[in-house]
Design a protein around this motif. Structure first.
Motif, PDB file in Angstrom:
ATOM      1  N   ALA A  90       0.648  -1.062  -0.254  1.00 49.73           N
ATOM      2  CA  ALA A  90       0.391  -0.302  -0.205  1.00 49.73           C
ATOM      3  C   ALA A  90       0.831   1.415  -0.100  1.00 49.73           C
ATOM      4  CB  ALA A  90      -0.930   0.101   0.712  1.00 49.73           C
ATOM      5  N   PHE A  91       1.994   1.701   0.737  1.00 47.03           N
ATOM      6  CA  PHE A  91       2.931   2.177   0.476  1.00 47.03           C
ATOM      7  C   PHE A  91       3.403   2.698  -0.926  1.00 47.03           C
ATOM      8  CE2 PHE A  91       7.137   4.527   0.319  1.00 47.03           C
ATOM      9  CZ  PHE A  91       7.156   5.053   1.100  1.00 47.03           C
ATOM     10  N   VAL A  92       3.075   1.107  -1.858  1.00 49.38           N
ATOM     11  CA  VAL A  92       4.034   1.680  -3.050  1.00 49.38           C
ATOM     12  C   VAL A  92       2.925   2.726  -4.086  1.00 49.38           C
ATOM     13  CG1 VAL A  92       4.675   0.707  -5.017  1.00 49.38           C
ATOM     14  CG2 VAL A  92       5.637  -0.747  -2.994  1.00 49.38           C
ATOM     15  N   SER A  93       1.536   1.629  -3.483  1.00 54.69           N
ATOM     16  CA  SER A  93       0.742   2.122  -4.621  1.00 54.69           C
ATOM     17  C   SER A  93      -0.048   3.261  -3.825  1.00 54.69           C
ATOM     18  CB  SER A  93      -0.858   1.208  -4.821  1.00 54.69           C
ATOM     19  OG  SER A  93      -0.496   0.137  -3.306  1.00 54.69           O
ATOM     20  N   SER A  94       0.314   3.872  -2.689  1.00 54.02           N
ATOM     21  CA  SER A  94      -0.262   4.892  -1.903  1.00 54.02           C
ATOM     22  C   SER A  94       0.706   6.516  -3.503  1.00 54.02           C
ATOM     23  CB  SER A  94       0.204   4.870  -1.267  1.00 54.02           C
ATOM     24  OG  SER A  94       1.429   5.494  -0.604  1.00 54.02           O
ATOM     25  N   LEU A 105      -5.000  -0.630  -0.902  1.00 50.88           N
ATOM     26  CA  LEU A 105      -5.023   0.421  -1.316  1.00 50.88           C
ATOM     27  C   LEU A 105      -5.835   0.537  -2.287  1.00 50.88           C
ATOM     28  CD1 LEU A 105      -4.157   4.051  -0.198  1.00 50.88           C
ATOM     29  CD2 LEU A 105      -3.093   3.469  -1.770  1.00 50.88           C
ATOM     30  N   VAL A 106      -7.340   1.171  -2.218  1.00 50.92           N
ATOM     31  CA  VAL A 106      -8.028   0.783  -3.856  1.00 50.92           C
ATOM     32  C   VAL A 106      -7.911   1.995  -4.344  1.00 50.92           C
ATOM     33  CG1 VAL A 106      -8.866  -1.563  -3.429  1.00 50.92           C
ATOM     34  CG2 VAL A 106      -9.704   0.627  -2.340  1.00 50.92           C
ATOM     35  N   GLU A 107      -7.772   3.033  -3.499  1.00 54.09           N
ATOM     36  CA  GLU A 107      -7.761   4.547  -4.696  1.00 54.09           C
ATOM     37  C   GLU A 107      -7.064   5.544  -3.308  1.00 54.09           C
ATOM     38  OE1 GLU A 107     -11.682   6.093  -6.156  1.00 54.09           O
ATOM     39  OE2 GLU A 107     -11.960   7.767  -5.076  1.00 54.09           O
ATOM     40  N   ILE A 108      -6.925   6.431  -4.116  1.00 57.57           N
ATOM     41  CA  ILE A 108      -6.232   7.890  -2.887  1.00 57.57           C
ATOM     42  C   ILE A 108      -6.367   8.894  -3.709  1.00 57.57           C
ATOM     43  CG2 ILE A 108      -3.745   6.838  -4.613  1.00 57.57           C
ATOM     44  CD1 ILE A 108      -2.713   8.416  -0.704  1.00 57.57           C
ATOM     45  N   ASN A 109      -6.349  10.238  -2.992  1.00 62.22           N
ATOM     46  CA  ASN A 109      -7.008  11.532  -3.517  1.00 62.22           C
ATOM     47  C   ASN A 109      -7.460  11.305  -5.182  1.00 62.22           C
ATOM     48  OD1 ASN A 109      -5.019  12.444  -1.727  1.00 62.22           O
ATOM     49  ND2 ASN A 109      -3.579  12.361  -3.039  1.00 62.22           N
ATOM     50  N   VAL A 158      -4.392   8.710   4.755  1.00 58.81           N
ATOM     51  CA  VAL A 158      -3.580   7.611   4.409  1.00 58.81           C
ATOM     52  C   VAL A 158      -2.378   7.599   5.643  1.00 58.81           C
ATOM     53  CG1 VAL A 158      -1.507   8.528   3.330  1.00 58.81           C
ATOM     54  CG2 VAL A 158      -2.348   6.294   2.682  1.00 58.81           C
ATOM     55  N   ALA A 159      -1.952   8.129   6.172  1.00 61.04           N
ATOM     56  CA  ALA A 159      -0.898   7.007   7.012  1.00 61.04           C
ATOM     57  C   ALA A 159      -1.562   6.079   8.283  1.00 61.04           C
ATOM     58  CB  ALA A 159       0.234   8.489   7.476  1.00 61.04           C
ATOM     59  N   VAL A 160      -2.818   6.813   8.837  1.00 61.14           N
ATOM     60  CA  VAL A 160      -3.423   6.289  10.120  1.00 61.14           C
ATOM     61  C   VAL A 160      -4.531   4.999   9.410  1.00 61.14           C
ATOM     62  CG1 VAL A 160      -5.268   6.803  11.345  1.00 61.14           C
ATOM     63  CG2 VAL A 160      -4.206   8.064  11.207  1.00 61.14           C
ATOM     64  N   VAL A 161      -4.492   5.025   7.584  1.00 61.62           N
ATOM     65  CA  VAL A 161      -5.304   4.111   7.371  1.00 61.62           C
ATOM     66  C   VAL A 161      -4.532   2.675   7.092  1.00 61.62           C
ATOM     67  CG1 VAL A 161      -6.666   2.821   5.428  1.00 61.62           C
ATOM     68  CG2 VAL A 161      -7.516   5.337   7.014  1.00 61.62           C
TER      69      VAL A 161
END
Lengths: 462, 462
Positions: free
Chosen positions: A128-132, B313-317, B42-45
C-alpha cells in the motif's frame, strides 16, 4: 448459565498454597515427560487445569514450529516472524511472536511484541505504501544531506532519475526494461529520503525484474553517490528461487560495472506463504535469499495445528491415581514424580527416566535400569556420565523450597538453540527420526502395572 | 529497535477521521468481495492494516469452521465448544468461543467467554474429578432432600449401593460387570449430591461399559427414587458409535425394566478429537449421540488453519490504485466500491456484483450485466427481484453519515444461521460445491483492465 456465586468464588480463590515445578523454559522435551508438576488444594488445582494447558499448548507448539523452520533454513539465514495478521487475535499474535523468538527466529514485525519483550523489530514497507504514490510531484522535500554531513543534494529526485536513465542503457540492464512504474519509483525515492540508512524496498508491486529491481537500483545508486549503502530488497510473490538468483546476478553485475563493492552482497528477503517444505524446496533448487519473512504457516502451525498436552491427577492425599483408557497412549503415569535426563560420554542426552518422588536419584557412573513405561520387553541399562534433574521449583507456595528465578527471554532463546544443537543428529531428521527414549524406573514400572490391574474392572466373557 | 518517538506517535494517533464501512457481521461472504472499506488519512489507515486483518481473519475462519461442523452435525444436535485448552492463549480462546457461537454452536465450556458475551455455558466434570476420589469414606454429608422437598434421604450412598447391587443381577446388565470401580462410584455419588438436578457423568475414566455406565445408572436410579431425573453421560474415548449405541440399549432396557419413562431418552454427549470428518463418519455408521463437545479441530481450524484476508489500497486522492501480481488471484480490484447482493424469485441469492462508488445501483426488475472480474468470456445478464447493498457505515468518522448500531451477539448468530439456510443447496455441498458467483459491473470491468494495461511495465522479448 452459572450462578453468580461461582464467579464470586473464582474471584476469591487463594493460590498461595499452590506449588509449581517445571522444566526450565527453552528445554527440549519429549512425549510422556511431565512439563509441569502442580501441588496444592484439589479444588484450586483442578481449576488451574485449563489455564495451564491453554498457556502451555500453543506456546510449546509454536516454539517447536519456529525451531523446525530454523532447522531447515540453516543457521546463517535471518528469520523474521510476520504472522500477526493470521494469529488468533492480538494476544495470539503476541504469544506467537514471543515463542517464535525463543524457537530461534531473529526478529518480528509485531511492534507490540517488540515493545513488550524486547524482541528485535524488523519489517519492510507495505504494498500500500508503494501504490499510495502517483508521481514525483508528491515529494515535497527533495533535499538529502550526504552521509558524512558535509553537503546537501538539493534534488535527490533528479539524481534518481539520472541513474534510472543511466542503468537503462547499462550492460547490466540492457534489454530488461523500457519504462518502469513511476509511482513505484516515487515511493522508493520517498522512502529513501526518510530512511537513507535503511533503504529496503518491496519490489513486487508491479513487476519484479522489469520495474521493481531497476527502480530499486536507481535509488540505491543515487544513495551511493551521497555515501549511503542501501540494505536490499524484499520479494513477496512469484518464483522466489528464480527471482532471487536473477536479482543477485543484476546486483553483482552493477557492483562490477560501477565499482561498488557492497552492491552484490545486498540483502534479499523472501516472503509469501513460506513453510518448512518451501524452504526445503528452495534449498534443493538453489537460491540467493538471505532472509525469510514467515507468517501464516508459522503462527497457525499449519502442518500440525494443535499440540495435545493434558493435565492429569496423579496423586491425592499421598495415594497414587491412574487414568486408564482403551488407548495406551492416554493412560497416565501415576504418582508424584521426578524426571532425570541422563547423558553419556558425548554431550548429547541418552534417555530421560521418570522415578517416584522418593526414589534415590540416578548416580553418575552407576548402572540404572530404564524401562519403557508400558512395554515389558523394552528396557536397557544405562551408566550415566552426567545426570540433570528436569523439574525445578518455580513457585514454592507455602513450602520453604528455593524458587528458581525466571531468566530473561534472550537466555531462554539461547538455551533452546543450544539444547537443539546438542541433540543426536538421528533424533533431528525431518523424515523418520529415531525416537528419543523416555523411560521409567523399575520401581515405578512395577507400580504402574500393579495399579492398572487393580483399577481396571474385570469383565466376564459371554 | 524502533525509536521511542515512534511509540509516542502511535499513542497520539487520531482516528476520528476514519470511516469504516462493513458487511454486517454474520453475513455469508465470498472470495473477492471486500468485507470492509476503510477511508481516512493515508498514514493512519495504513497503520490500521494489521489490526483489521488480525481481527477479521481468525474470527471469519473459526465462524466458518463452526458453521461447517453444524452443517455436518445437523440442526437437531447440541454442539458444545470445548477448545480453550488448544487456543492461542486466553484471548485466542475467548475469540474462538465467541465466533463458534456465532457460527452455530449452542454453548461453550469457556466460563470467561460466557461471562463476557452471555454465551450459554455447558460442560461436564473432569477425569481428575473422578480420579480424585478413593472411596465413599470421603463423602461427609450423605443426606439428600427429595426433589419435591417433602422428605430427606439420610444415606444417599447406601441407596446408590443398593441400586448397584440390584442392577448387577438385572436383565439389563446381566453378565456385563462383576465389580465396578469404587472411586468412580464415589465421585458420581458426590457429584449427584451436589447437583441432583444436573447429573451428567463422564463415564470413561476406567471402562465405559463395565464400570462407567453401571455406576452412572446406579446413581441415576437412586436419584430417581428421590424424584430427580439424571441428565445423561459423556463419552470421551473409544468407539463413540458403538459405545453410544450400547449405552442407549442399556438405558432403554432399564427404562423398560424399572418403568422410568425418561431413562431411555437421557442425553449422550460425545467428545475426543471430533471434527467434520468424524461427525460425517458417525452419521454414516449410525450412533446415539445427542450432543458433541468439539475442541481442538474447531478452534485451531485444523482442516485449514489460516484465512488469507488482505487489506489493499484501492484509491487515493480520488485516484484509483491497483496492485498487480503474477498470480491473478492476488490482483486487487481498484476504486472505492459498492457491493450488491442480487436475489431472484427464490429466496436464495443469485450473484454479488461490485460496482464503482458512483455508479447507479442495480434496480429491481432491470436487466444488469454481471462480469467475471478477470475472465472476459464469463458474463451473464441478471434481472434481480431483490437488491441488498452489503457495505454499511459502522463508523462515520467526521462525515455526517448515519452509523449502524451493533446488534447483540444473539442476533448476529441468528443472522448467520438464517443466511446459511437460505443458500442454494449446491453451493453448500461438502465435496465440489458449485462456486457462488462474484461479479463486477461492465464499467468497473473496463476500468480494471484499462488500469492493468496502464500500470504493468512493458518488457522486450529477447
Amino acid at each position: 448459565m452459572c450462578e453468580d456465586g461461582f464467579f464470586d468464588y473464582l474471584r476469591g480463590i487463594d493460590c498461595s498454597d499452590v506449588e509449581v515445578y517445571a522444566i526450565p523454559e527453552g528445554t527440549v522435551v519429549f512425549p510422556k515427560v511431565p512439563l509441569l508438576r502442580i501441588e496444592g488444594p484439589v479444588a484450586v488445582v483442578q481449576l488451574l487445569e485449563t489455564p495451564f494447558v491453554n498457556l502451555i499448548n500453543f506456546a510449546s507448539l509454536v516454539t517447536t514450529n519456529a525451531a523446525r523452520h530454523r532447522f531447515v533454513a540453516g543457521k546463517s539465514k535471518t528469520l523474521l516472524e510476520f504472522g500477526l495478521r493470521r494469529a488468533q487475535g492480538p494476544d495470539g499474535g503476541v504469544s506467537a511472536s514471543k515463542y517464535c523468538y525463543i524457537g530461534g527466529f531473529d526478529a518480528t514485525s509485531n511492534v507490540a511484541a517488540g515493545r513488550l519483550f524486547g524482541i528485535p523489530l524488523r519489517g519492510t514497507h507495505s504494498h500500500a505504501f508503494v501504490s499510495s504514490y502517483m508521481s514525483f510531484d508528491e515529494i515535497a522535500d527533495k533535499a538529502l544531506r550526504t552521509k558524512d554531513g558535509s553537503s546537501t543534494c538539493e534534488d535527490f529526485v533528479s539524481l534518481v532519475q539520472k541513474w534510472l536513465n543511466k542503468i537503462k542503457w547499462s550492460n547490466s540492464f540492457r534489454g530488461i526494461f523500457s519504462e518502469t512504474n513511476q509511482s513505484e519509483l516515487a515511493a522508493f525515492t520517498s522512502y529513501a529520503l526518510a530512511f537513507p540508512d535503511n533503504f529496503l524496498a518491496l519490489v513486487d508491486t508491479y513487476d519484479v525484474i522489469r520495474s521493481g529491481i531497476p527502480n530499486f537500483c536507481a535509488v540505491a545508486l543515487a544513495l551511493s553517490d551521497l555515501g549511503y549503502k542501501a540494505v536490499g530488497i524484499r520479494l513477496d510473490s512469484g518464483d522466489l528461487a528464480y527471482l532471487s538468483c536473477e536479482t543477485r546476478k543484476l546486483f553483482c553485475s552493477i557492483e562490477k560495472e560501477y565499482e561498488l563493492s557492497y552492491f552484490g552482497k545486498m540483502s534479499i528477503t523472501a516472503s509469501n506463504d513460506l513453510n518448512e517444505e518451501t524452504l526445503d524446496a528452495l534449498n534443493k533448487q538453489g537460491h540467493e535469499v538471505d532472509a525469510y519473512g514467515i507468517g501464516t504457516y508459522l503462527v497457525t502451525c499449519y502442518a500440525q495445528a494443535a499440540l495435545g498436552v493434558v493435565f492429569k491427577l496423579v496423586e491425592i492425599n499421598n495415594q497414587p491415581r491412574i487414568k486408564l483408557s482403551e488407548d495406551v497412549s492416554k493412560v497416565s503415569i501415576p504418582c508424584k514424580k521426578r524426571i532425570y535426563r541422563l547423558y553419556g560420554k558425548e554431550t548429547y542426552p541418552l534417555v530421560d527416566i521418570i522415578t517416584g518422588e522418593n526414589e534415590p536419584p540416578p548416580k553418575v557412573g552407576e548402572r540404572i535400569l530404564c524401562r519403557h513405561p508400558f512395554q515389558e520387553s523394552k528396557r536397557a541399562y544405562v551408566v550415566p556420565q552426567h545426570v540433570e534433574e528436569l523439574l525445578r521449583c518455580y513457585c514454592a507456595g507455602s513450602s520453604d523450597k528455593k524458587q528458581e528465578t525466571l531468566p530473561p527471554l534472550k537466555d531462554i532463546r539461547d538455551r533452546c538453540i543450544k539444547q537443539l544443537e546438542q541433540m543426536r543428529r538421528d533424533h533431528m531428521r525431518r523424515l523418520n527420526p529415531t525416537p528419543y527414549k523416555v523411560s521409567v524406573s523399575a520401581k515405578l514400572y512395577d507400580f504402574i502395572h500393579f495399579l492398572w490391574l487393580n483399577e481396571a474392572p474385570v469383565g466376564e466373557l459371554q
